[in-house]
Each structure stands twice: as C-alpha cells, then as structure tokens.
Design a protein around this motif. Structure first.
Motif, short mmCIF file in Angstrom:
data_model
loop_
_atom_site.label_atom_id
_atom_site.label_comp_id
_atom_site.label_asym_id
_atom_site.label_seq_id
_atom_site.Cartn_x
_atom_site.Cartn_y
_atom_site.Cartn_z
N TRP A 153 0.84 -1.21 0.00
CA TRP A 153 0.00 0.00 0.00
C TRP A 153 0.87 1.25 0.00
O TRP A 153 0.61 2.20 -0.74
CB TRP A 153 -0.92 -0.02 1.23
CG TRP A 153 -1.72 1.24 1.39
CD1 TRP A 153 -2.83 1.60 0.68
CD2 TRP A 153 -1.46 2.30 2.31
NE1 TRP A 153 -3.28 2.84 1.10
CE2 TRP A 153 -2.45 3.28 2.10
CE3 TRP A 153 -0.49 2.51 3.29
CZ2 TRP A 153 -2.51 4.46 2.84
CZ3 TRP A 153 -0.54 3.69 4.02
CH2 TRP A 153 -1.53 4.64 3.80
N LEU A 154 1.92 1.26 0.83
CA LEU A 154 2.83 2.41 0.88
C LEU A 154 3.55 2.59 -0.46
O LEU A 154 3.77 3.73 -0.91
CB LEU A 154 3.83 2.23 2.01
CG LEU A 154 4.85 3.36 2.22
CD1 LEU A 154 4.13 4.66 2.57
CD2 LEU A 154 5.85 3.00 3.31
N SER A 189 2.47 2.17 -3.36
CA SER A 189 1.62 2.77 -4.39
C SER A 189 1.81 4.28 -4.45
O SER A 189 1.67 4.89 -5.52
CB SER A 189 0.15 2.43 -4.13
OG SER A 189 -0.30 3.01 -2.92
N PHE A 190 2.15 4.90 -3.32
CA PHE A 190 2.40 6.34 -3.31
C PHE A 190 3.78 6.66 -3.86
O PHE A 190 3.98 7.70 -4.50
CB PHE A 190 2.29 6.88 -1.87
CG PHE A 190 0.93 6.69 -1.25
CD1 PHE A 190 -0.12 7.53 -1.57
CD2 PHE A 190 0.71 5.66 -0.36
CE1 PHE A 190 -1.37 7.36 -1.01
CE2 PHE A 190 -0.54 5.47 0.21
CZ PHE A 190 -1.58 6.31 -0.12
N THR A 224 -1.75 2.59 -8.49
CA THR A 224 -3.00 2.69 -7.74
C THR A 224 -2.86 1.83 -6.49
O THR A 224 -2.01 0.94 -6.42
CB THR A 224 -4.19 2.17 -8.57
OG1 THR A 224 -3.97 0.78 -8.88
CG2 THR A 224 -4.33 2.95 -9.87
N TRP A 225 -3.70 2.07 -5.49
CA TRP A 225 -3.56 1.32 -4.25
C TRP A 225 -3.81 -0.17 -4.46
O TRP A 225 -3.16 -1.00 -3.84
CB TRP A 225 -4.51 1.87 -3.18
CG TRP A 225 -5.97 1.72 -3.50
CD1 TRP A 225 -6.77 2.60 -4.16
CD2 TRP A 225 -6.81 0.59 -3.18
NE1 TRP A 225 -8.05 2.11 -4.28
CE2 TRP A 225 -8.11 0.89 -3.68
CE3 TRP A 225 -6.60 -0.61 -2.53
CZ2 TRP A 225 -9.17 0.00 -3.54
CZ3 TRP A 225 -7.66 -1.49 -2.38
CH2 TRP A 225 -8.93 -1.18 -2.88
N TYR A 226 -4.72 -0.50 -5.37
CA TYR A 226 -4.99 -1.92 -5.59
C TYR A 226 -3.87 -2.59 -6.38
O TYR A 226 -3.61 -3.79 -6.22
CB TYR A 226 -6.35 -2.13 -6.28
CG TYR A 226 -6.60 -1.34 -7.53
CD1 TYR A 226 -6.11 -1.76 -8.75
CD2 TYR A 226 -7.33 -0.15 -7.49
CE1 TYR A 226 -6.34 -1.04 -9.90
CE2 TYR A 226 -7.56 0.58 -8.64
CZ TYR A 226 -7.07 0.13 -9.85
OH TYR A 226 -7.29 0.86 -11.00
N GLY A 259 -0.69 -1.71 -5.95
CA GLY A 259 0.32 -1.87 -4.91
C GLY A 259 0.07 -3.09 -4.04
O GLY A 259 1.01 -3.81 -3.68
N LEU A 260 -1.19 -3.35 -3.72
CA LEU A 260 -1.53 -4.52 -2.91
C LEU A 260 -1.38 -5.81 -3.72
O LEU A 260 -0.90 -6.82 -3.20
CB LEU A 260 -2.97 -4.40 -2.39
CG LEU A 260 -3.23 -3.28 -1.38
CD1 LEU A 260 -4.71 -3.22 -1.01
CD2 LEU A 260 -2.39 -3.46 -0.12
#
Length: 304
Positions: free
Chosen positions: A186-187, A189-190, A195-197, A199-200
């Motif tokens: 999640w981190l 992704s920034f 995107t956050w998904y 990154g996960l």
C-alpha cells in the motif's frame, strides 16, 4: 461484478483440483505437468512482454519498482516478525553447523532456468512482434489448468485446512507476514505512482514467483507482472541466503520471511536450522499464504 468474473473462474479451478480426485492425475504426473506448464506460461509471458512497444523503458520501470518493493517488503515484514517472535514465541534457532549451500545453489539454478524461459520468450516476442497470436487468451486458459494442478497438489499433500488453521504459531506468522507485506504494498503505491490496488496486488505473491507474475500478467498487466516476478524471485533467494542468520534470532523471522515457500522450497533449510518441530509451523504458515495468492491478486486487480 468485474471482480467476480475475474476471481470466480480461478477459484473454481483451484477448488475443483482440491476436491475432485481424478485417477490419471497422480502426484508424479501433477508435479511434472506443473513444472512444465509453469515454464510454458512464463515463456508466453515473455513473448507478450517482448511484443510491447518501448520494451526497454517498461523493463526499466519493472526493475526499479521491484527494487523499491523488495526494500519495503523486507523492512516491514522483518520488523513485524521480529516483534511477533519476541511476543509470542521464545524459540531460538539452533546453531547451524554449516551453511546449506546446496539449497542456495539449487535456488540459483532454478532461478536461472526460470529467467531463461522468460528471456527466450521476450526474444521471440521482439522477433514476432507483428504475429497475430492470441497470447493473452492462451495464457488465461493455461492459468486455469495451472490452478487446477495446484489444487490437486495441495490435496495430494494431505493438507487439511482445519488442522493447519489450528496451528497457532503458523497462523500468527502468516497473519503478521500478510499484514506487513500488504502494508508495504500500500505504501509503495504512493512512491511508485501505482493505484492502491496495484500496490496490494503486486506484493500478494508472498514469494511465490512462479504464480504471482503469471497471475498478474494473465489479468492484463505484463509490466506489473514482471515486477511481481522479480520481487518474489528476489525474496526467495534472499530468504535462502539469510535463513541461517534469521534462525539465530527467532523462528518467526526465518519462517515468515520465507513466505509461501516455507511449505516447500525453503522447508529443508528451515528444518535444518530449527529442528523437526518447526515443520508443522512452516507448512501451516506457507499453506495459508499459498492459498491466498490466487485469491488476493485477482481480488485486488478486480477492484479496478
């Protein structure tokens, strides 16, 4: 709805292999077919990657992302597992008599063989850039068969879900590894403009490099699939290199960082440095993470 259409067929294939016993699918055949199928799919993924425009730029992006991700995942996971080991388990690793260099050598040889198939596929993709082949469709159907074979292998290994989920140390290690790995994803992704998904999804292979890259590429993102492949391949090699040192601190570090491979590839080395009592913990932890890989990756990517 898109999430269900993505995740549903993959789960059905996995569960069908786990629950249905078919006589022709003996353990020896399943193991052989699984190995051959993985190499075939990796070659097709390489072909798909090689046929992309601006290939070198995309490979640079995937490599850069993988480096950042392995640093984040390692930092978060090792910190979380160190704390959980101190809180929930005082077991210290046995002092190793010698480094298990044979396991590391085999890991490097397997990694080289795997990478060779991908590179060969990339080379063919560059040559056959204009060929009209439905590679993505082939990969999708082969992916279903791959998950079916994985389900068969899990059943043939006599892994009983209830017994595995009752192993408290294995469950704790798996949960800490999963949470810290997803937090790192999640981190990332920034930091990586994902995107956050994404990154996960990219960190949800938990070291199972032969499946994570295939899944993500098969679901339509070959660059992110290459990143996942490099990340999880690096994680397995690093785990094999550092198990002798992590085992000196506590078993949560060595078992957890091994991720999904704790139930198979890194199991002999973990047993060597912790003793036979660690085997049920390794199988429980590795199984929980392994069973979640084909669930979490399509789940997260389906959120797009």
């Amino acid at each position: 709805m898109a999430m269900l259409t993505t995740l549903g067929p993959l789960l059905i294939a996995l569960l069908f292999g786990y629950w249905v016993h078919l006589k022709p699918f003996t353990p020896e055949r399943v193991a052989k077919w699984l190995e051959q199928l993985v190499y075939l799919i990796l070659g097709l993924i390489g072909f798909s990657l090689g046929s992309l425009d601006n290939l070198l730029d995309k490979l640079f992006v995937a490599g850069y992302q993988a480096v950042i991700l392995i640093l984040l995942v390692s930092s978060f996971s090792l910190l979380g597992l160190y704390v959980s080991g101190k809180c929930f388990n005082k077991h210290m690793g046995n002092n190793p008599e010698q480094a298990a260099s044979a396991s590391l050598k085999q890991a490097l040889l397997d990694a080289l063989k795997t990478i060779s198939w991908v590179i060969g596929g990339v080379a063919l993709g560059v040559i056959g850039k204009n060929w009209t082949l439905n590679i993505d469709e082939y990969v999708t159907w082969l992916l279903y068969f791959l998950l079916f074979l994985i389900g068969c292998q899990l059943r043939q290994g006599n892994y009983r879900l209830r017994k595995l989920f009752l192993n408290s140390q294995g469950v704790i290690i798996a949960l800490v590894t999963i949470v810290t790995t997803l937090l790192a994803g999640w981190l990332s992704s920034f930091m990586l403009d994902l995107t956050w998904y994404q990154g996960l999804a990219v960190v949800s292979g938990f070291g199972w490099y032969s499946l994570s890259g295939i899944l993500i590429t098969g679901l339509g993102d070959p660059v992110l699939g290459t990143t996942a492949f490099l990340l999880d391949l690096s994680r397995e090699i690093i785990a094999l290199m550092f198990i002798p040192f992590l085992a000196r601190i506590n078993s949560h570090l060595s078992v957890g960082y091994s991720g999904a491979t704790a139930m198979d590839f890194t199991l002999p080395m973990l047993g060597k440095f912790h003793g036979s009592q660690i085997v049920p913990v390794c199988i429980a932890s590795g199984f929980i993470m392994s069973i979640l890989v084909p669930v979490l990756i399509p789940l997260f990517l389906g959120m797009s």
